[in-house]
Design an enzyme around this catalytic site. Sequence first.
Site, PDB file in Angstrom:
ATOM      1  N   HIS A  15      -4.739   1.722   7.232  1.00 29.77           N
ATOM      2  CA  HIS A  15      -3.389   2.287   7.385  1.00 29.77           C
ATOM      3  C   HIS A  15      -3.170   3.423   6.375  1.00 29.77           C
ATOM      4  O   HIS A  15      -2.664   4.489   6.719  1.00 29.77           O
ATOM      5  CB  HIS A  15      -2.374   1.149   7.202  1.00 29.77           C
ATOM      6  CG  HIS A  15      -0.930   1.547   7.155  1.00 29.77           C
ATOM      7  ND1 HIS A  15       0.027   1.027   8.012  1.00 29.77           N
ATOM      8  CD2 HIS A  15      -0.239   2.396   6.336  1.00 29.77           C
ATOM      9  CE1 HIS A  15       1.210   1.548   7.719  1.00 29.77           C
ATOM     10  NE2 HIS A  15       1.092   2.379   6.703  1.00 29.77           N
ATOM     11  N   GLU A  16      -3.589   3.174   5.120  1.00 32.47           N
ATOM     12  CA  GLU A  16      -3.367   4.200   4.074  1.00 32.47           C
ATOM     13  C   GLU A  16      -4.272   5.417   4.282  1.00 32.47           C
ATOM     14  O   GLU A  16      -3.837   6.551   4.062  1.00 32.47           O
ATOM     15  CB  GLU A  16      -3.594   3.608   2.680  1.00 32.47           C
ATOM     16  CG  GLU A  16      -2.738   2.388   2.317  1.00 32.47           C
ATOM     17  CD  GLU A  16      -1.263   2.568   2.605  1.00 32.47           C
ATOM     18  OE1 GLU A  16      -0.762   3.705   2.572  1.00 32.47           O
ATOM     19  OE2 GLU A  16      -0.592   1.555   2.874  1.00 32.47           O
ATOM     20  N   GLY A  52       0.836  -1.195   0.000  1.00 34.06           N
ATOM     21  CA  GLY A  52       0.000   0.000   0.000  1.00 34.06           C
ATOM     22  C   GLY A  52       0.872   1.247   0.000  1.00 34.06           C
ATOM     23  O   GLY A  52       2.022   1.209   0.454  1.00 34.06           O
ATOM     24  N   HIS A 103      -2.809   7.763   6.655  1.00 33.94           N
ATOM     25  CA  HIS A 103      -1.752   8.607   6.072  1.00 33.94           C
ATOM     26  C   HIS A 103      -2.310   9.940   5.564  1.00 33.94           C
ATOM     27  O   HIS A 103      -1.642  10.972   5.635  1.00 33.94           O
ATOM     28  CB  HIS A 103      -1.090   7.907   4.884  1.00 33.94           C
ATOM     29  CG  HIS A 103       0.088   7.038   5.239  1.00 33.94           C
ATOM     30  ND1 HIS A 103       1.247   7.543   5.781  1.00 33.94           N
ATOM     31  CD2 HIS A 103       0.289   5.707   5.103  1.00 33.94           C
ATOM     32  CE1 HIS A 103       2.116   6.544   5.965  1.00 33.94           C
ATOM     33  NE2 HIS A 103       1.558   5.421   5.565  1.00 33.94           N
ATOM     34  N   CYS A 161       5.687   0.040   7.157  1.00 32.26           N
ATOM     35  CA  CYS A 161       5.297   1.172   6.328  1.00 32.26           C
ATOM     36  C   CYS A 161       6.500   1.511   5.462  1.00 32.26           C
ATOM     37  O   CYS A 161       7.632   1.493   5.943  1.00 32.26           O
ATOM     38  CB  CYS A 161       4.936   2.352   7.227  1.00 32.26           C
ATOM     39  SG  CYS A 161       4.466   3.829   6.315  1.00 32.26           S
ATOM     40  N   LEU A 162       6.244   1.814   4.188  1.00 35.51           N
ATOM     41  CA  LEU A 162       7.375   2.117   3.306  1.00 35.51           C
ATOM     42  C   LEU A 162       8.118   3.374   3.752  1.00 35.51           C
ATOM     43  O   LEU A 162       9.264   3.578   3.360  1.00 35.51           O
ATOM     44  CB  LEU A 162       6.891   2.250   1.857  1.00 35.51           C
ATOM     45  CG  LEU A 162       6.370   0.935   1.243  1.00 35.51           C
ATOM     46  CD1 LEU A 162       5.870   1.166  -0.170  1.00 35.51           C
ATOM     47  CD2 LEU A 162       7.451  -0.134   1.266  1.00 35.51           C
ATOM     48  N   GLN A 174       3.138  10.103   1.068  1.00 37.46           N
ATOM     49  CA  GLN A 174       4.429   9.416   1.150  1.00 37.46           C
ATOM     50  C   GLN A 174       5.314   9.709  -0.060  1.00 37.46           C
ATOM     51  O   GLN A 174       6.507   9.416  -0.044  1.00 37.46           O
ATOM     52  CB  GLN A 174       4.226   7.897   1.246  1.00 37.46           C
ATOM     53  CG  GLN A 174       3.607   7.455   2.562  1.00 37.46           C
ATOM     54  CD  GLN A 174       3.402   5.957   2.592  1.00 37.46           C
ATOM     55  OE1 GLN A 174       2.421   5.451   2.107  1.00 37.46           O
ATOM     56  NE2 GLN A 174       4.374   5.235   3.129  1.00 37.46           N
TER      57      GLN A 174
HETATM   58 NI    NI Z   1       2.411   3.474   5.507  1.00 35.19          NI
END
Ligand code: NI
Length: 176
Positions: free
Chosen positions: A136-137, A46, A140, A94-95, A51
């Site tokens: 989660h996204e 995701g 963000h 998380c990236l 991000q």
């Molecule tokens: Ni994330």
Amino acid sequence: MVKLEIIVAPDPRLKAACEPVTVVDDEVRRLMDDMLEAMYEAPGIGLAAPQVGVTRRVIVVDVSGEDDGRQPLRMANPRLLAASEKTAVYEEGCLSFPEQFADVRRPEHATVAYLDETGTERQLEMEGILATCVQHEIDHLDGILFVDHLTSLKRGMIVRRLAKAKCVKPAGRVRA
Ligand code: NI
């Protein structure tokens, strides 16, 4: 295709609140495709627009985990319509927090409304890893990171580790 760079925490851009998408046009579709590309390359399941430094309410998700059976979801203005009282715990990463993982508890089932890549309003009922990932996204987009769901002790440990990793000086001559 623009190669997007994924922002690593700590970075104030990850705490920004994002603007809704008014029209899903070619620019938004391009953003979605570029985000998917960056997500697959990372690899991750995701990615949210902040991000990659874009403060718009856009996320992409693919929890299929397959290279040849990809099932990408492109979502503009995703919002949680309903969430179960029953919760589930997943080890999340998380990236924007490379190599950092922690257990996060979230509603197990969720109903999410969003605009797809054609601008069509859709609703999707989800559970399991997909429900977790989409929540989660969406977080963000409001500047909420998975570490914000942890105790301040755990959050502090993860953030300090990343800050330290970012400040490592590259080997070689110092130019002052
Ligand atoms: Ni994330």
